[in-house]
Scaffold this active site. Structure first.
Site, PDB file in Angstrom:
ATOM      1  N   ARG A   1       0.857  -1.189   0.000  1.00 17.59           N
ATOM      2  CA  ARG A   1       0.000   0.000   0.000  1.00 17.59           C
ATOM      3  C   ARG A   1       0.897   1.244   0.000  1.00 17.59           C
ATOM      4  O   ARG A   1       1.296   1.723   1.058  1.00 17.59           O
ATOM      5  CB  ARG A   1      -0.923  -0.001   1.221  1.00 17.59           C
ATOM      6  CG  ARG A   1      -1.918  -1.140   1.221  1.00 17.59           C
ATOM      7  CD  ARG A   1      -2.742  -1.136   2.501  1.00 17.59           C
ATOM      8  NE  ARG A   1      -3.766  -2.168   2.497  1.00 17.59           N
ATOM      9  CZ  ARG A   1      -4.598  -2.399   3.512  1.00 17.59           C
ATOM     10  NH1 ARG A   1      -4.508  -1.661   4.609  1.00 17.59           N
ATOM     11  NH2 ARG A   1      -5.505  -3.350   3.443  1.00 17.59           N
TER      12      ARG A   1
ATOM     13  N   ASP B   1       2.128   5.106  -0.267  1.00 15.49           N
ATOM     14  CA  ASP B   1       1.582   6.354   0.257  1.00 15.49           C
ATOM     15  C   ASP B   1       1.304   7.358  -0.853  1.00 15.49           C
ATOM     16  O   ASP B   1       1.707   7.175  -2.004  1.00 15.49           O
ATOM     17  CB  ASP B   1       2.566   6.982   1.255  1.00 15.49           C
ATOM     18  CG  ASP B   1       2.663   6.210   2.563  1.00 15.49           C
ATOM     19  OD1 ASP B   1       1.715   5.472   2.890  1.00 15.49           O
ATOM     20  OD2 ASP B   1       3.703   6.348   3.245  1.00 15.49           O
TER      21      ASP B   1
ATOM     22  N   TYR C   1      12.250  -1.551  -3.835  1.00 15.48           N
ATOM     23  CA  TYR C   1      11.956  -0.141  -4.062  1.00 15.48           C
ATOM     24  C   TYR C   1      13.156   0.541  -4.711  1.00 15.48           C
ATOM     25  O   TYR C   1      14.304   0.173  -4.466  1.00 15.48           O
ATOM     26  CB  TYR C   1      11.628   0.572  -2.753  1.00 15.48           C
ATOM     27  CG  TYR C   1      10.240   0.278  -2.223  1.00 15.48           C
ATOM     28  CD1 TYR C   1       9.161   1.104  -2.541  1.00 15.48           C
ATOM     29  CD2 TYR C   1      10.009  -0.823  -1.394  1.00 15.48           C
ATOM     30  CE1 TYR C   1       7.891   0.834  -2.061  1.00 15.48           C
ATOM     31  CE2 TYR C   1       8.740  -1.097  -0.908  1.00 15.48           C
ATOM     32  CZ  TYR C   1       7.686  -0.252  -1.251  1.00 15.48           C
ATOM     33  OH  TYR C   1       6.431  -0.530  -0.768  1.00 15.48           O
TER      34      TYR C   1
ATOM     35  N   ARG D   1      11.830   5.716   3.102  1.00 17.35           N
ATOM     36  CA  ARG D   1      12.006   7.163   3.139  1.00 17.35           C
ATOM     37  C   ARG D   1      12.822   7.590   4.361  1.00 17.35           C
ATOM     38  O   ARG D   1      13.567   8.575   4.308  1.00 17.35           O
ATOM     39  CB  ARG D   1      10.651   7.855   3.126  1.00 17.35           C
ATOM     40  CG  ARG D   1       9.942   7.739   1.776  1.00 17.35           C
ATOM     41  CD  ARG D   1       8.501   8.196   1.869  1.00 17.35           C
ATOM     42  NE  ARG D   1       8.421   9.570   2.369  1.00 17.35           N
ATOM     43  CZ  ARG D   1       7.285  10.100   2.843  1.00 17.35           C
ATOM     44  NH1 ARG D   1       6.173   9.369   2.893  1.00 17.35           N
ATOM     45  NH2 ARG D   1       7.276  11.349   3.259  1.00 17.35           N
TER      46      ARG D   1
END
Length: 257
Positions: A50, A52, A111, A202
């Site tokens: 999921r 952001d 990622y 992040r």
């Protein structure tokens, strides 16, 4: 009901994130609306992750259940037609068994984070990369990244609203690569694990940027990790440089495509 795996690419800027929301646009909502035009009923899909608001997808994977036995190519073409003009595309579609689950069957997630080093405002890459106006030492950042590889308590590097039951995760890869990108010198972070905590990538990137700028040392990264406290984390970088690049399965449902 026949089940299909969908490989999904999207630009995250117009969306409040992946997850369906009643009052805001989402990637999940856009795909479910397209499915509703293909087969006129309510649809609910599940995804590998999921993402952001503002985060992009290159290789997100979702699955859907259909009433009709669709040819996978025709299903992807129909969905892409009905997804217009939203910046969402089904890049691959495969028939899978009913035991396949986009989230729970995944064996790894990867990622990509893009950081561009330049002072002039971004034009073509605006919204697609994090811009910093100063040079960064990629070797120092890699040295800091190496301190995070392996199985650790990543409390420091997860959001305070993370809903995971445990902060323990195994980080398989965190590579820092300096390249000459289309908009100038670029740092690319390649991050791989079976599963991630909320805001973990992040948090890594924001902390490692401080190392690259010379404000932190690799030892400071170790100290932050061992503190097991959110307050010990460096700045959390913005979402628009982050991409869900790929998801792994055994076997890979898209291998034959």
């Amino acid at each position: 009901m026949p089940r299909y795996a969908l490989k999904v690419e999207y630009h995250g800027a117009p969306f409040s994130g992946w997850q369906r929301q009643s009052e805001h646009p989402s990637v999940q909502g856009a795909i479910e609306a397209a499915l509703g035009r293909v087969e006129k009923r309510e649809h609910s899909i599940a995804a590998a992750g999921r993402t952001d608001a503002g985060v992009h997808g290159l290789g997100q994977v979702a699955h859907c259940d259909m009433e009709k036995d669709w040819d996978p190519f025709r299903l992807s073409e129909a969905l892409n037609y009905h997804l217009k003009p939203a910046p969402v595309a089904i890049t691959a579609c495969a028939r899978v068994g009913e035991d396949f689950h986009a989230r729970f069957s995944a064996t790894w997630r990867q990622y990509l984070f893009r950081l561009v080093m330049r002072r002039a405002p971004l034009t073509h890459d605006k919204g697609l990369a994090w811009q910093v106006p100063h040079a960064l030492d990629a070797a120092a950042m890699q040295a800091g990244a190496d301190r995070l590889i392996g199985r650790h308590d990543f409390t420091t590097f997860r959001s305070s609203i993370c809903q995971a039951n445990s902060p323990l995760r195994t980080l398989d890869r965190l590579d820092v690569e300096r390249v000459e990108g289309p908009s100038g010198p670029e740092i690319r972070f390649h991050v791989k694990a079976r599963a991630f905590l909320h805001n973990q990538v992040r948090s890594f990137v924001g902390t490692l940027e401080r190392v690259g700028a010379g404000a932190w040392t690799p030892d400071d990264v170790t100290a932050a990790l061992e503190a097991r406290a959110r307050a010990a984390c460096g700045p959390v970088c913005p979402p628009h440089g982050l991409y869900l690049a790929g998801v792994g399965y055994e076997p890979d449902p898209f291998d034959h495509i």
